[in-house]
Design an enzyme around this catalytic site. Structure first.
Site, PDB file in Angstrom:
ATOM      1  CG  HIS A 132      -1.914   0.989   1.401  1.00  0.00           C
ATOM      2  ND1 HIS A 132      -1.655   2.299   1.706  1.00  0.00           N
ATOM      3  CD2 HIS A 132      -3.261   0.891   1.265  1.00  0.00           C
ATOM      4  CE1 HIS A 132      -2.796   2.962   1.772  1.00  0.00           C
ATOM      5  NE2 HIS A 132      -3.794   2.135   1.503  1.00  0.00           N
ATOM      6  CG  ASP A 209       0.217  -2.410   6.109  1.00  0.00           C
ATOM      7  OD1 ASP A 209      -0.768  -2.493   6.875  1.00  0.00           O
ATOM      8  OD2 ASP A 209       0.208  -1.735   5.058  1.00  0.00           O
ATOM      9  CD  GLN A 212      -7.326  -4.457   3.956  1.00  0.00           C
ATOM     10  OE1 GLN A 212      -8.294  -5.158   4.269  1.00  0.00           O
ATOM     11  NE2 GLN A 212      -7.469  -3.207   3.571  1.00  0.00           N
ATOM     12  CE  LYS A 235      -8.094   0.364   5.715  1.00  0.00           C
ATOM     13  NZ  LYS A 235      -6.950   0.194   4.803  1.00  0.00           N
ATOM     14  CB  CYS A 373      -3.696   3.317  -1.616  1.00  0.00           C
ATOM     15  SG  CYS A 373      -4.839   4.650  -1.342  1.00  0.00           S
TER      16      CYS A 373
END
Ligand SMILES: *Cc1c(COP(=O)(O)O)cnc(C)c1O
Length: 415
Positions: A132, A209, A212, A235, A373
């Site tokens: 991202h 990261d 998600q 999220k 992104c």
């Protein structure tokens, strides 16, 4: 082998869970809403909205150093989230949980503080082709300042990382490996435990990261052994404007502060200022208090359903989604990893993604279109944009069927 939706529903009543999300029960453009944009932001259950509302009505006051009752109430509620997050991701210590404004902020903090301290000319930062922008640009900025160099692990045609290429990139020059856990554009689940192990062999620090992955999988940072793990509240059923940086204590203790101001200091004078300890060293200024309290309620909510059950349901749903998408003539999936979670991206040769998204919206279907992104991975697959459907545990087979019917309807305009 994934469990079937029916067998998972026997354990957890997901139909009833939908009642916690009144936003899902409305009609959009005269149609039942099929909300399939959870990768951009998930919806908030009434429990979280009510908790935030309660704070504003009865508890609001600034946190820390307040002697009066409201300030103590606010501080207690806000600080409670730290322990909840510690449990949620199985961190060893509560002080390893830093509050930020989101994934982007967390990565900027690590890039500037840890990167600024440890990177020098010719040192290497390893990223992947599927990152991202939030996990690309902060590293480019610190690389420019320090003279460090960015190396990029390529992605194969199915959307998996080329692990051999990764291994060959690692060397004594590697200082940081920063990698996406689950791709927001492709849905690929990366082997982050193995990536971390290999990085540690050359003494590189590892950031994962988890924007998600925290909402969708059971996360155990001690098991992963990563040095940093980052994610966003919005999220995972929480509010916007809040996020987490997990860092190992030995790293955090040695890192300089990133932003200066109130709360992050020990003593201030014009001659010399000394800093507070982690986590407070990294938390300058009045934070988004309500959002922090809201995240605590959100992880309680997720845990009460059970992250195992959530992951099982979403794996069954994404399998159904991909199976159904494959039946649509002319549709090409972008990203076909066997290790996939909650996201499916697709294109048509003669239909632009933004037309697809606009027309699906007319049928009550919310998807995201564009580069997500993640422009480098779009370039890798030679597409300017995709249409992306991204799932949450509250989605249903009906949502997916509505999407498939919607896609078929959109196609009729272009034939
Ligand atoms: C959404 C997302 C980000 C950025 O999160 P913000 O909440 O916008 O800071 C970073 N990485 C991934 C994988 C994402 O999905």
């Amino acid at each position: 082998m994934n469990k079937s939706l029916a067998s998972i529903s026997e354990q957890v009543d997901f139909d009833k869970i939908r009642d916690d999300f009144p936003i899902l029960k409305q009609e959009v453009n005269g149609h039942r809403l099929a909300y399939l944009d959870n990768g951009a932001s998930s919806q908030m259950p009434v429990q979280v909205a009510d908790r935030i509302d309660h704070y504003h009505r009865y508890e609001h006051s600034n946190v820390h150093r307040g002697i009066h009752t409201l300030s103590q109430r606010a501080t207690d509620a806000y600080e409670e989230t730290r322990g909840k997050i510690q449990t949620f991701i199985n961190a060893r210590l509560k002080d390893e949980i830093i509050y930020t404004t989101g994934t982007t902020d967390s990565i900027n903090l690590v890039a500037n503080s840890y990167g600024g301290q440890h990177l020098g000319k010719g040192d290497e930062i390893i990223l992947t082709e599927m990152e991202h922008h939030a996990n690309i640009v902060p590293w480019q900025m610190i690389a420019e300042k320090t003279g460090a160099v960015i190396k990029v692990v390529p992605v194969d045609d199915s959307g998996d990382l080329d692990m051999e290429a990764y291994k060959s990139m690692l060397s004594g020059k590697t200082k940081i490996v920063s990698v996406i856990h689950i791709s927001n554009a492709l849905g690929t689940i990366n082997p982050v435990k193995e990536i971390t192990e290999l990085a540690h062999e050359v003494d590189a620090a590892v950031l994962i990261d988890g924007a998600q992955s925290a909402p969708h999988e059971v996360i155990d940072v001690q098991e992963l052994d990563c040095d940093f793990y980052v994610f966003s509240a919005h999220k995972m059923c929480g509010p916007t404007g809040f996020g987490i940086l997990y860092g190992k204590k030995e790293y955090l203790d040695n890192m300089p502060p990133y932003r200066g101001g109130g709360d992050m200091i020990d003593k201030v004078s014009f001659e010399e200022t000394t800093y507070n300890v982690a986590p407070f060293k990294f938390e300058a200024g009045t934070p988004p208090i309500a959002a922090g309290i809201g995240l605590g309620t959100a992880v309680n909510y997720l845990s009460s359903i059970g992250m195992d059950a959530i992951a099982d349901r979403e794996h069954a749903l994404v399998e159904y989604l991909v199976e159904r998408l494959k039946t649509v003539p002319g549709l090409r999936l972008i990203g076909e990893s066997e290790h996939r979670a909650s996201v499916a991206s697709f294109v048509f040769d003669h239909i632009h993604a933004s037309d697809m998204g606009t027309l699906l919206d007319k049928r009550g279907i919310a998807v995201r279109t564009g580069h997500h992104c993640a422009q480098p991975i779009m370039r890798r697959f030679n597409v300017p944009a995709t249409t992306r459907a991204s799932l949450s545990f509250y989605n249903t087979e009906e949502d997916i069927d509505q999407l498939i019917d919607g896609i078929k309807y959109v196609k009729t305009f272009f034939e």
